[in-house]
Design an enzyme around this catalytic site. Structure first.
Site, short mmCIF file in Angstrom:
data_model
loop_
_atom_site.label_atom_id
_atom_site.label_comp_id
_atom_site.label_asym_id
_atom_site.label_seq_id
_atom_site.Cartn_x
_atom_site.Cartn_y
_atom_site.Cartn_z
N HIS A 119 0.83 -1.20 0.00
CA HIS A 119 0.00 0.00 0.00
C HIS A 119 0.87 1.25 0.00
O HIS A 119 0.60 2.20 -0.75
CB HIS A 119 -0.92 0.00 1.22
CG HIS A 119 -1.72 1.25 1.36
ND1 HIS A 119 -2.79 1.54 0.54
CD2 HIS A 119 -1.60 2.31 2.22
CE1 HIS A 119 -3.31 2.71 0.89
NE2 HIS A 119 -2.60 3.20 1.90
N GLU A 184 -10.49 2.71 3.59
CA GLU A 184 -9.47 1.67 3.76
C GLU A 184 -9.91 0.69 4.84
O GLU A 184 -10.56 1.08 5.82
CB GLU A 184 -8.13 2.28 4.17
CG GLU A 184 -7.52 3.24 3.17
CD GLU A 184 -6.23 3.86 3.68
OE1 GLU A 184 -5.53 4.49 2.86
OE2 GLU A 184 -5.93 3.72 4.89
N ASP A 218 -11.37 3.31 7.61
CA ASP A 218 -10.76 4.64 7.64
C ASP A 218 -11.11 5.38 6.35
O ASP A 218 -10.64 5.03 5.27
CB ASP A 218 -9.24 4.50 7.77
CG ASP A 218 -8.56 5.84 8.03
OD1 ASP A 218 -9.02 6.56 8.92
OD2 ASP A 218 -7.59 6.15 7.33
#
Length: 397
Positions: A119, A184, A218
């Site tokens: 990521h 996320e 998130d």
């Protein structure tokens, strides 16, 4: 394998080898602490007679420390596993359909890490195409302060944020609702035992301070984040909404999911060197409007939670009961295992195709994000870490 006499509990992933803690309320009654077993909540204040479970938060219990956590877990598991405990527990089982689930703890401080190398590399490439992660990323975890006020209960709507954004084609920036709203999948770790200022927690201290794990969604505004940029990084683009799952899975329930963790090169410096197996084989599923868009695996994360806690306190910053720190986007980089829309749709260049032909680059008003996860349980079956989700609401006028 049968872990409990509660009918059907083992098939739900909430048998006696799981027993996550939460806070619930029945109509007309004050909130209190319980553990989930199957499609029921065991009212701990009633079953155990301990007044701290009549509290509207897990905080008082979490602050008691790991000895109390393990003793209580063993007692509850015994009541639910053995038929001889049925008479004491059964009167205090409340159907989930009759309760409202609340935020399980009051958050003191909130920290977001970037634990996935894949990521981090994807974000780096979008910001600075053709560049890799700097060497120091592999030397110590990267993280940022969050806002405890951004944490909400699962199922609450998330309002589309507004802020300064770059204007297409250049020119002066303008203020308006984000057009690149993202979400996320995170795994969060809840601190139970505090520390005094000036004391750091070694990697070996993880199990004595961290009570359990939660799921977190998130939400981010990528266009606002990009404009805020350096030197301090995003603020308003990444601090408006973090729904958290209602169940806290105890660290002791994750024993069968543990492994050494991903290999690290270069080897961590001594203060971050692992001394126990805290890699976790936790499987995630991310849904958008009911469609599964990704199945990331936490086992792919570069940094393990014991290392994150050690780094968080390396400077002597005090822990407080209720502190939450999260892994960052759970992402493996491979197709189908990416943990954010930013990666899944290549920053808007390759929109996702949903059922019915709908396409998504970023989140639109009315979209619903759902995240769930599960792991191997000590009883041989699966244990579930619950679910977290939210629906995107239009920006305020």
């Amino acid at each position: 394998m049968r872990t409990t006499w509660v009918p059907g509990a083992d098939s739900t992933g909430y048998g006696a080898d799981n027993l996550p803690y939460g806070v619930f309320a029945r109509a007309g009654e004050p909130p209190r602490v319980g553990v989930r077993v199957g499609r029921w909540v065991l009212d701990l204040a009633g079953a155990l007679g301990d007044p701290e479970f009549a509290a509207p938060s897990l905080g008082p219990f979490m602050a008691r420390g790991s000895t109390a956590w393990r003793a209580t877990r063993a007692k509850v598991a015994g009541m639910l596993a053995a038929d001889k405990g049925r008479a004491a527990a059964e009167p205090h089982l409340v159907p989930l359909s009759e309760v409202r689930l609340l935020r399980p703890f009051e958050t003191a401080d909130y920290t977001v890490f970037q634990g996935s190398a894949e990521h981090a590399a994807a974000v780096q490439n979008l910001l600075r195409p053709g560049t890799g992660l700097p060497d120091r990323w592999y030397r110590q975890p990267v993280g940022r302060h969050g806002r405890a006020g951004a944490l909400t209960a699962s199922g609450c709507g998330v309002r589309r944020p507004a802020g300064q954004r770059a204007r297409a084609g250049g020119g002066a920036p303008h203020v308006g609702p984000s057009t690149r709203m993202d979400a996320e999948a995170h795994l969060g770790f809840v601190v139970g035992v505090p520390t005094s200022p000036g004391r750091s927690v070694p990697v070996s201290g993880f199990v004595e301070h961290v009570f359990g794990a939660v799921l977190a969604a998130d939400f981010n505004a990528r266009d606002i984040e990009a404009w805020e940029g350096l030197p301090l990084g995003p603020l308003t683009g990444a601090s408006f909404a973090v729904p958290v799952s209602p169940w806290v899975v105890p660290t002791d329930a994750l024993g069968a999911a543990r492994f050494a963790g991903r290999a690290q090169a270069p080897p961590p410096l001594p203060n971050l060197a692992r001394v126990a197996d805290w890699g976790l084989r936790v499987r995630f599923e991310v849904r958008l409007n009911g469609d599964v868009v990704s199945r990331p695996q936490y086992a792919a994360m570069y940094w393990t939670p014991d290392q994150l806690l050690a780094h968080l306190t390396a400077n002597g910053a005090a822990l407080r009961t209720g502190d939450l720190y999260t892994s960052g986007a759970v992402s493996g980089g491979e197709e189908g295992r990416r943990g954010s829309l930013l990666e899944l749709e290549s920053a808007g260049e390759a929109p996702l195709r949903l059922s019915g032909g709908a396409a998504r680059g970023y989140l639109e008003d009315g979209d619903t994000v759902g995240i769930r996860a599960w792991a191997q349980g000590m009883g041989g079956g699966l244990i579930r870490l619950g679910e977290v989700g939210a629906t995107v609401l239009p920006a305020e006028d």
